[in-house]
Scaffold this active site. Structure first.
Site, PDB file in Angstrom:
ATOM      1  N   PHE A 139      -5.513 -42.273  19.093  1.00 50.83           N
ATOM      2  CA  PHE A 139      -4.821 -40.992  19.097  1.00 50.83           C
ATOM      3  C   PHE A 139      -4.991 -40.329  20.458  1.00 50.83           C
ATOM      4  O   PHE A 139      -5.954 -40.625  21.166  1.00 50.83           O
ATOM      5  CB  PHE A 139      -5.380 -40.085  17.991  1.00 50.83           C
ATOM      6  CG  PHE A 139      -4.320 -39.603  17.051  1.00 50.83           C
ATOM      7  CD1 PHE A 139      -3.850 -40.417  16.037  1.00 50.83           C
ATOM      8  CD2 PHE A 139      -3.752 -38.347  17.204  1.00 50.83           C
ATOM      9  CE1 PHE A 139      -2.868 -39.994  15.187  1.00 50.83           C
ATOM     10  CE2 PHE A 139      -2.753 -37.909  16.351  1.00 50.83           C
ATOM     11  CZ  PHE A 139      -2.300 -38.722  15.336  1.00 50.83           C
TER      12      PHE A 139
ATOM     13  N   GLN B  45      -0.198 -24.604  20.827  1.00 49.97           N
ATOM     14  CA  GLN B  45       0.121 -25.993  21.176  1.00 49.97           C
ATOM     15  C   GLN B  45       1.592 -26.329  20.941  1.00 49.97           C
ATOM     16  O   GLN B  45       2.124 -26.061  19.861  1.00 49.97           O
ATOM     17  CB  GLN B  45      -0.724 -26.937  20.339  1.00 49.97           C
ATOM     18  CG  GLN B  45      -0.448 -28.409  20.626  1.00 49.97           C
ATOM     19  CD  GLN B  45      -1.576 -29.285  20.139  1.00 49.97           C
ATOM     20  OE1 GLN B  45      -1.670 -29.586  18.960  1.00 49.97           O
ATOM     21  NE2 GLN B  45      -2.461 -29.678  21.033  1.00 49.97           N
TER      22      GLN B  45
ATOM     23  N   HIS C 210       3.768 -29.454  20.612  1.00 48.93           N
ATOM     24  CA  HIS C 210       3.641 -30.897  20.391  1.00 48.93           C
ATOM     25  C   HIS C 210       4.814 -31.591  21.072  1.00 48.93           C
ATOM     26  O   HIS C 210       5.951 -31.169  20.915  1.00 48.93           O
ATOM     27  CB  HIS C 210       3.645 -31.178  18.884  1.00 48.93           C
ATOM     28  CG  HIS C 210       3.218 -32.572  18.529  1.00 48.93           C
ATOM     29  ND1 HIS C 210       3.960 -33.678  18.866  1.00 48.93           N
ATOM     30  CD2 HIS C 210       2.130 -33.030  17.867  1.00 48.93           C
ATOM     31  CE1 HIS C 210       3.338 -34.762  18.425  1.00 48.93           C
ATOM     32  NE2 HIS C 210       2.231 -34.401  17.815  1.00 48.93           N
TER      33      HIS C 210
ATOM     34  N   LEU D 228       8.040 -32.572  13.117  1.00 44.49           N
ATOM     35  CA  LEU D 228       7.036 -33.359  13.823  1.00 44.49           C
ATOM     36  C   LEU D 228       7.257 -34.859  13.671  1.00 44.49           C
ATOM     37  O   LEU D 228       7.463 -35.351  12.566  1.00 44.49           O
ATOM     38  CB  LEU D 228       5.653 -32.995  13.271  1.00 44.49           C
ATOM     39  CG  LEU D 228       4.483 -33.722  13.914  1.00 44.49           C
ATOM     40  CD1 LEU D 228       4.324 -33.286  15.348  1.00 44.49           C
ATOM     41  CD2 LEU D 228       3.223 -33.442  13.132  1.00 44.49           C
TER      42      LEU D 228
ATOM     43  N   GLU E 280       2.013 -38.148  16.616  1.00 47.60           N
ATOM     44  CA  GLU E 280       1.418 -38.820  17.762  1.00 47.60           C
ATOM     45  C   GLU E 280       0.982 -40.240  17.400  1.00 47.60           C
ATOM     46  O   GLU E 280       0.819 -41.091  18.279  1.00 47.60           O
ATOM     47  CB  GLU E 280       0.187 -37.997  18.181  1.00 47.60           C
ATOM     48  CG  GLU E 280      -0.377 -38.305  19.518  1.00 47.60           C
ATOM     49  CD  GLU E 280      -1.370 -37.223  19.905  1.00 47.60           C
ATOM     50  OE1 GLU E 280      -0.945 -36.058  20.046  1.00 47.60           O
ATOM     51  OE2 GLU E 280      -2.551 -37.531  20.052  1.00 47.60           O
TER      52      GLU E 280
ATOM     53  N   ARG F 132      -1.707 -33.460  24.304  1.00 45.48           N
ATOM     54  CA  ARG F 132      -0.372 -32.939  24.035  1.00 45.48           C
ATOM     55  C   ARG F 132       0.134 -31.969  25.099  1.00 45.48           C
ATOM     56  O   ARG F 132       1.319 -31.961  25.415  1.00 45.48           O
ATOM     57  CB  ARG F 132      -0.375 -32.258  22.670  1.00 45.48           C
ATOM     58  CG  ARG F 132      -0.578 -33.265  21.568  1.00 45.48           C
ATOM     59  CD  ARG F 132      -0.789 -32.631  20.229  1.00 45.48           C
ATOM     60  NE  ARG F 132      -0.961 -33.680  19.219  1.00 45.48           N
ATOM     61  CZ  ARG F 132      -1.276 -33.441  17.953  1.00 45.48           C
ATOM     62  NH1 ARG F 132      -1.470 -32.205  17.530  1.00 45.48           N
ATOM     63  NH2 ARG F 132      -1.398 -34.438  17.105  1.00 45.48           N
TER      64      ARG F 132
ATOM     65  N   HIS G 187       3.705 -26.023  17.533  1.00 42.61           N
ATOM     66  CA  HIS G 187       3.015 -26.808  16.517  1.00 42.61           C
ATOM     67  C   HIS G 187       1.755 -26.160  15.964  1.00 42.61           C
ATOM     68  O   HIS G 187       1.551 -26.125  14.759  1.00 42.61           O
ATOM     69  CB  HIS G 187       2.683 -28.169  17.113  1.00 42.61           C
ATOM     70  CG  HIS G 187       2.055 -29.137  16.165  1.00 42.61           C
ATOM     71  ND1 HIS G 187       2.644 -29.449  14.961  1.00 42.61           N
ATOM     72  CD2 HIS G 187       0.911 -29.868  16.232  1.00 42.61           C
ATOM     73  CE1 HIS G 187       1.877 -30.330  14.322  1.00 42.61           C
ATOM     74  NE2 HIS G 187       0.818 -30.587  15.060  1.00 42.61           N
TER      75      HIS G 187
ATOM     76  N   ARG H 225      -5.802 -28.278  21.483  1.00 34.53           N
ATOM     77  CA  ARG H 225      -6.437 -29.078  20.436  1.00 34.53           C
ATOM     78  C   ARG H 225      -6.058 -30.548  20.574  1.00 34.53           C
ATOM     79  O   ARG H 225      -4.910 -30.870  20.847  1.00 34.53           O
ATOM     80  CB  ARG H 225      -5.988 -28.577  19.057  1.00 34.53           C
ATOM     81  CG  ARG H 225      -6.474 -29.427  17.919  1.00 34.53           C
ATOM     82  CD  ARG H 225      -6.109 -28.860  16.576  1.00 34.53           C
ATOM     83  NE  ARG H 225      -4.691 -28.868  16.284  1.00 34.53           N
ATOM     84  CZ  ARG H 225      -3.998 -29.964  15.934  1.00 34.53           C
ATOM     85  NH1 ARG H 225      -4.602 -31.130  15.873  1.00 34.53           N
ATOM     86  NH2 ARG H 225      -2.708 -29.876  15.659  1.00 34.53           N
TER      87      ARG H 225
END
Lengths: 578, 258
Positions: free
Chosen positions: A117, A237, A239, A249, A252, A283, A350, A392
């Protein structure tokens, strides 16, 4: 008529953090969970890719490596002791979910499988590491279902489709909340010794967002109106991979499994921005890289305002077995077949790194000296511990809700079992009653939907991936204007049953407050850090800005700023390269 | 009793959604089943609304447009808007669908929207979900295990995990249960969604309460009410083979007991 209930602990919100807190509390004290949705509708369910913990099931890994990545990913605004604690407790938290039945994907030898990730690396940035535990691309769904199942098992008392409109305080202590029952239009006073907010995010202030329509920052706005500051609100954030135009979404995990990003010239542009980890950079970096490609004319699609997500080279069984839902999103919403076609994506609003300031036990804390408010707690996205700092890492939100949902629930329970019940103020429902009556009684006025649309479009234009001082000032002025118009909103539906028009207007008021805190904090911070990028101040400035923002609400809805130190630890701030 | 409905949008300062680009829009007429006991007592009625919509928008976006710019009293549940939260299960052109997974281009020029069947209608498209969740709660929808928990995870092979994969996808939207003619006729029947969730645990190698669930489902409110019409499978927005799961539970009960 107002109904009064008395509990030891009241939990507001029934997503991952609220349900995890409820599991902790319900066995030990009289607990009520108040949620504006049925619990299984909560947005935790839409999280896709995974939840990280250094289990070392498929390769060497340590909580310390995870903590380093979290701090670096957060651009050093993370409170390091909190991140270390979260990454340590992650391992047990995952086993606990497994023991409760969560159907993780498995390795050939039957252990929980793990995958790569963004921003998660081995040995302080050497290479991507397999740390994310997952259940296909439905990890959030499985967490939400598993936690709800455990609540059913424990006969947790839920008040579903109740909207919390106000926090009751008495002598500086939490005394309960006031909630609006959607089915009947009645106000309910919930007296309680401890109150824990777990209401999630507020991404609906932006036009393009992965967030549910119901993510309107209710908890942060309710406490803000009662004098509690909001922390680090400028860090929101974006994304990188949202479905073009809609913002839905695309996990990821697509890139974790080997998907890559291409610009309009079909170049793998992330190789230029993050030579080591490429498409698996954090991100904020990827979203800015996409913005830069589009700005420099290398965008994709008819309007050249997208880039491509490419999975055509992945084995079909990986796509079908490990990414079934995101594949379906492309098919349903874009009419694109990802196994043979490129998927157009754009950054999407996001996740809120900021929120209600808390310590590692979920206690809401005030000011630079972090004085706890007795009986008041927050956990999950609506809270700011701060473990995510300025950006994050993917998967750490699901970890946050189980680790700090448990810790907050535990402390709130302990407090409730020894405290006495605070006496609520006289006519406790008054503030909420006035809020609702103002909207219902106005005979003429303006349409809330127009204000909401303008808020969302302007925030998307002026407070998104790239920000400037003139843009933010313009947004601040606009917010003052929108607040003034909001004060004249009227609703057509004056009924008492399922008046969702009324509640949507109330939610718009919450969104406007959250936006004011975000924009005020963003305007003040004249540096770039993590997700907060100021084109007019593109560098990080540790000398002046290695500190958390605290935004307070002034009478007219505008913002006053204070700051508090970041809790540092073993990791000295350094340039963030991937 | 509330006042009668006025002309929608009459006193609003502005009632047209700002749109940068009107090109490419199509006309969509929504015929919506209405019910509002505060306004009209027990009577239900149909309303028609006509809007301009992007063909790639979701039907949910069109319903929002009606609610936000034409008739604020229209009531419906929704949240995530991309087919995961399960809030907006509706009967759309006679079939149970999530409004956020139906695109305007697939239903224009006219679409009929009604509440899902078999649950009491409360207002417009709102139904009482409690009987549905009662069915879900009746089948012990949680892992039951007497074994001591190991320090780390319990082991489960990928094959064992795969056995119940399909039924873990359920989002409890009620599309299946409220498409079932048996459920319409007898609300005592636990319904397809409850059986799907029982199936998920019955086949989980870590669970120890399969017998108990099979006993519950062999009761007169259980699986044998199913007449295999396949409506449930057709309705599931998650693509779960619902009828197959029900047949599987029937077979387990028969093998075990008779």
């Amino acid at each position: 008529m107002t109904v009064t209930h008395t509990y030891d602990a009241v939990i507001v919100g029934a997503g991952g953090a609220g349900l995890r807190a409820a599991i902790e509390a319900s066995d030990r004290v009289r607990t009520a969970v108040i949620s504006k949705l049925y619990p299984t509708r909560s947005h935790t369910g839409t999280a896709q890719g995974g939840v990280c913990a250094a289990l070392s099931n498929v390769e060497e890994d340590y909580p310390e490596w995870h903590a380093f990545d979290t701090v670096k990913g957060g651009d050093y605004l993370v409170d390091q002791p909190a991140a270390e604690l979260m990454c340590e407790e992650a391992v047990h938290a995952i086993y606990e979910l497994e023991h409760w039945g969560l159907p993780f994907n498995r390795t050939p030898d039957g252990k929980i499988d793990q995958r790569r990730f963004g921003g998660h690396t081995r040995n302080h940035g050497e290479a991507p590491v397999r740390r994310a535990c997952y259940a296909a691309d439905r990890t959030g769904h499985m967490i939400l279902q598993t936690l709800y199942q455990q609540c059913v098992k424990r006969s947790v008392r839920f008040f579903n489709e109740f909207y919390v409109l106000d926090l009751l305080m008495a002598d500086g202590r939490a005394a309960g909340v006031v909630a609006y029952e959607l089915a009947t239009g009645e106000l309910h006073v919930f007296r309680a010794k401890s109150v824990l907010f777990a209401t999630g995010g507020f991404g609906r202030m932006f036009k393009v967002s992965s967030n549910a329509h119901t993510l309107t920052g209710d908890g942060p706005a309710v406490v803000w109106r009662r004098g509690i500051p909001l922390e680090d609100m400028e860090f929101f954030q974006f994304h990188p991979t949202g479905v073009y135009r809609m913002g839905i979404l695309l996990s990821e995990a697509v890139r974790g499994e080997g998907g890559i990003l291409l610009n309009g010239e079909l170049e793998r542009f992330m190789e230029r921005y993050a030579p080591t980890v490429k498409d698996l950079a954090p991100r904020d970096l990827v979203s800015r890289a996409i913005y830069q490609e589009i700005k420099e004319g290398r965008g994709a699609g008819p309007k050249r305002d997208a880039v491509w997500l490419d999975v055509r080279h992945l084995p079909r069984e990986i796509i079908e077995e490990k990414l079934p839902d995101v594949t379906e999103f492309a098919r349903v919403y874009l009419s694109v077949e990802p196994t043979t076609e490129l998927v157009p994506i754009q950054p999407t609003a996001h996740y809120a790194m900021g929120g209600i300031p808390t310590d590692v036990d979920g206690r809401v804390v005030l000011g630079a000296e972090e004085t706890p408010v007795l009986g008041l707690y927050a956990a999950g996205e609506c809270a700011c511990v701060s473990v995510h700092g300025a950006n994050r890492l993917g998967t750490n939100s699901l970890l946050d809700i189980v680790v700090f949902g448990r810790r907050g629930g535990k402390h709130a329970t302990g407090y409730a079992s020894q405290a006495d019940l605070a006496e609520p103020p006289e006519r406790p429902e008054g503030f909420a009653q006035d809020m609702v009556s103002a909207l219902l009684d106005r005979r003429e006025g303006t349409n809330a939907a127009d204000i909401r649309a303008q808020l969302q479009e302007s925030m998307f234009d002026l407070a998104f991936v790239v920000r400037t001082e003139p843009g933010l000032k313009k947004m601040q002025d606009l917010l003052a204007d929108l607040r003034e118009r909001f004060a004249r909103v009227r609703v057509q539906d004056t009924g008492r049953m399922f008046n969702t028009e009324l509640m949507e207007a109330v939610e718009l008021g919450f969104l406007l407050d959250n936006a004011a805190a975000l924009v005020g904090s963003a305007l003040a911070r004249d540096e770039s850090r993590g997700a907060h990028f100021r084109e007019d101040h593109p560098l990080r400035d540790d000398e002046h800005w290695l500190k958390h923002s605290l935004a307070y609400r002034l009478e007219d809805g505008s913002v006053r700023m204070e700051y508090k130190d970041v809790k540092l630890g073993p990791y000295v701030p350094m340039e963030r390269k991937y | 009793m509330a006042s009668p409905p006025e002309t929608p949008g009459a006193v609003l300062e502005s009632s047209d959604r700002p749109r940068a680009d009107k090109a490419g829009l199509v006309t969509l007429t929504l015929k919506i089943r209405r019910y509002n006991p505060e306004l009209r007592g027990d009577e239900s009625w149909w309303d028609e609304f006509t809007i301009e919509a992007d063909p790639n928008d979701r039907l949910l976006d069109a319903l929002h447009h009606v609610k936000w710019y034409q008739d604020g009293t229209l009531a419906l549940r929704r949240s995530c808007a991309h087919g995961i939260c399960g809030s907006d299960a509706l009967m759309i052109n006679g079939r149970n669908r999530l409004a956020c997974k139906v695109l305007v281009k697939d239903v224009q020029p006219k679409v009929t929207v009604e509440p899902i069947r078999g649950l009491p209608v409360l207002k417009d498209l709102y139904v009482d979900m409690e009987p549905f969740f009662d069915g879900y709660r009746s089948i012990l929808p949680y892992l039951v295990s007497d074994e001591a928990e190991p320090e780390a995870e319990r082991l489960q092979s990928p094959e064992e995990r795969h056995r119940f994969d399909d039924t873990t996808k359920c989002i409890l939207c009620a599309c299946c249960t409220t498409s079932c003619p048996i459920f319409w006729g007898d609300a005592g029947y636990v319904g397809p969604a409850a059986i799907v969730n029982a199936h998920r645990f019955i086949h989980d190698s870590r669970d120890g309460a399969a017998d108990e669930r099979l006993k519950i489902l062999s009761d007169k409110t259980g699986v044998f009410r199913c007449r295999t019409t396949f409506n449930c499978t057709e309705a599931c927005p998650r693509g779960i083979e619902v009828t197959k799961a029900i047949q599987d539970v029937k077979r387990l009960i028969l093998l075990d007991r008779f």
